[in-house]
Scaffold this active site. Sequence first.
Site, PDB file in Angstrom:
ATOM      1  N   CYS A  85       0.723  -1.268  -0.081  1.00  0.00           N
ATOM      2  CA  CYS A  85       0.085   0.019   0.090  1.00  0.00           C
ATOM      3  C   CYS A  85       0.931   1.261   0.201  1.00  0.00           C
ATOM      4  O   CYS A  85       0.155   2.438  -0.323  1.00  0.00           O
ATOM      5  CB  CYS A  85      -0.858   0.043   1.012  1.00  0.00           C
ATOM      6  N   CYS A 208     -13.013   0.147   8.185  1.00  0.00           N
ATOM      7  CA  CYS A 208     -11.969  -0.254   7.027  1.00  0.00           C
ATOM      8  C   CYS A 208     -12.206   0.505   5.962  1.00  0.00           C
ATOM      9  O   CYS A 208     -13.145   0.985   5.330  1.00  0.00           O
ATOM     10  CB  CYS A 208     -12.349  -1.747   6.690  1.00  0.00           C
ATOM     11  N   SER A 209     -10.984   0.805   5.031  1.00  0.00           N
ATOM     12  CA  SER A 209     -11.071   1.504   3.860  1.00  0.00           C
ATOM     13  C   SER A 209     -11.572   0.549   2.787  1.00  0.00           C
ATOM     14  O   SER A 209     -11.529  -0.574   3.122  1.00  0.00           O
ATOM     15  CB  SER A 209      -9.677   2.097   3.623  1.00  0.00           C
ATOM     16  N   ILE A 211     -12.475  -0.951  -1.155  1.00  0.00           N
ATOM     17  CA  ILE A 211     -11.742  -1.421  -2.476  1.00  0.00           C
ATOM     18  C   ILE A 211     -12.284  -0.310  -3.445  1.00  0.00           C
ATOM     19  O   ILE A 211     -13.105  -0.022  -3.526  1.00  0.00           O
ATOM     20  CB  ILE A 211     -12.372  -2.818  -2.886  1.00  0.00           C
ATOM     21  N   LYS A 329     -10.185   6.105   4.123  1.00  0.00           N
ATOM     22  CA  LYS A 329     -11.581   5.637   4.701  1.00  0.00           C
ATOM     23  C   LYS A 329     -12.543   6.254   3.642  1.00  0.00           C
ATOM     24  O   LYS A 329     -13.639   5.247   3.258  1.00  0.00           O
ATOM     25  CB  LYS A 329     -11.813   5.940   5.926  1.00  0.00           C
ATOM     26  N   HIS A 333      -9.310   3.890  -1.426  1.00  0.00           N
ATOM     27  CA  HIS A 333      -7.823   3.321  -1.300  1.00  0.00           C
ATOM     28  C   HIS A 333      -7.763   2.443  -2.617  1.00  0.00           C
ATOM     29  O   HIS A 333      -7.452   1.338  -2.264  1.00  0.00           O
ATOM     30  CB  HIS A 333      -7.671   2.687   0.122  1.00  0.00           C
TER      31      HIS A 333
END
Lengths: 385, 126
Positions: A85, A208-209, A211, A329, A333
């Site tokens: 990342c 969670c960020s 997809i 977020k 991402h």
Amino acid sequence: MRNVAVVGVGQTKFGEHWSMSLRDMLTEAGNAAIADAGIERSSIESLFVGSMSPGRYSGQEHIGPLAADALRLGNIPATRFEGACASGSLALRTAYIDIASGRHDTAIVLGGEKMTDVNGSEAITTLAAAGDQEWEASIGLTFAGLYALMARKHMHDYGTTLEQMAAVSVNNHKNGINNPNAQFRSPITVEQVLASSMVADPLRLLDCSPITDGSAAMILMSEERAKALDNPVWILGSGQGSDTLALHDRMSYTEMMATKAAAKEALAEAGISIGDVGALEVHDCFSINQIIALEDLGFCKKGEGGKFVEDGKIALNGEIPVNTTGGLKAGGHPVGATGVRQAIDIVKQLRGDSVNQINTEKGMTLNIGGSGATAVVNIFGKEME
Amino acid sequence: MPHRSSVPASWRLQENRYSLVGTTCECGECHMPGRRVCECGNEKLESLEFCGLGEIVSYTTIHVAPAGFSGPYHIALIRLEEGPVVTGIVTGDDISVGKKVKSVFRRLYTDGQEGLITYGFKFELM
Ligand SMILES: [Zn+2]
């Protein structure tokens, strides 16, 4: 080493782009950065592109020349950088070193990931390969699971609460509302985070960020050439650190030594202290990571990050505004693009054209790969060193 | 996903996964998973079979699982009695930080209905 300026930035909107390939997105972002800089494409002498896994997401490796070809940049050196990342920041850092060294005068930096061409479980499997394939991913440990292990330990050792972690997502969503490039532009509440579906206990969906598909790009230039252009922003320092690939081999599960090493190097090069940083982009792939980042960078003591967030210290009008356009977020991402996108948002703050403008002279990005095995810190300023 | 389920990859890790075998160094350090170089720089490491007893340092319950797995299941960081920390699946329900576990030999992963079955260590709450 010579001074290096950022003279142009551009990105695609972050989100689900069913109509665009990785090539399309890299081209759109690159074209936008070239237009923003107001330069001829023929003046670009080198290309650096960050991407985590185009091979698994798109079946395409070798995307350095792919991007140079699509952007019609001729026979210039074009290379892909991979640090999970943190790939985007690695590409940016390497371009910075390329220009600073005197090798080239103008470079284009790109980051991109096309994540929605595969199904959700395949995307999760690919992300998990940023951890240790043989000893973590192979037994069913996901990327969210790695951060859940850190979150549980942080809660156990320091009393960090679910509400404090949720406050990270609430802050970042609030900052994303004004950002036309953000994947999500709706506010959320702590209650909504706590009621969202469980992903890897104690982390829920809204910790969670997402997809995301997207690309971001920037033009770097030597001081000599940049002085002729309007409104350059200067790169003051860059640092990179590593740690064990597997989380279980670390000295601590609530502290990232790679972050500390990267920040130390970048701050020393910039000749500033952390207190001089007025705008901060950190890697909120999961809510707990923003808390750990604030502690590791020294904005608060170890264990006090949760309270720091809950007390509003990271709000736009707080002590240190963090992720002022929504972070990973709310912003999204697209893994390889994230580090470049973070840098763009700091550059915009320093140029005075952010969607959530704050008043600052210096800004910092922290981009983390895997569960903390790679960290890159880049520092930007309105004025040269 | 060729990596997880390939026959050679599983075969290579068989000894380490089947019986919790790592390495040990004359400096006193031991490593699980095994390593080829010790932190002290020594490359001449001996095999060591770990006793399989340990304590939970942290844990999670995976609800959204990767391809080939179905949640929920517990995964924990486990500090082995000999010192190293490993990542393992924990069976049993009443999981918490500090609980003692022991390693057991179980099926880890099945690659579809007719694919390779990967076995290895899991941990059982004591
Ligand atoms: Zn040794």
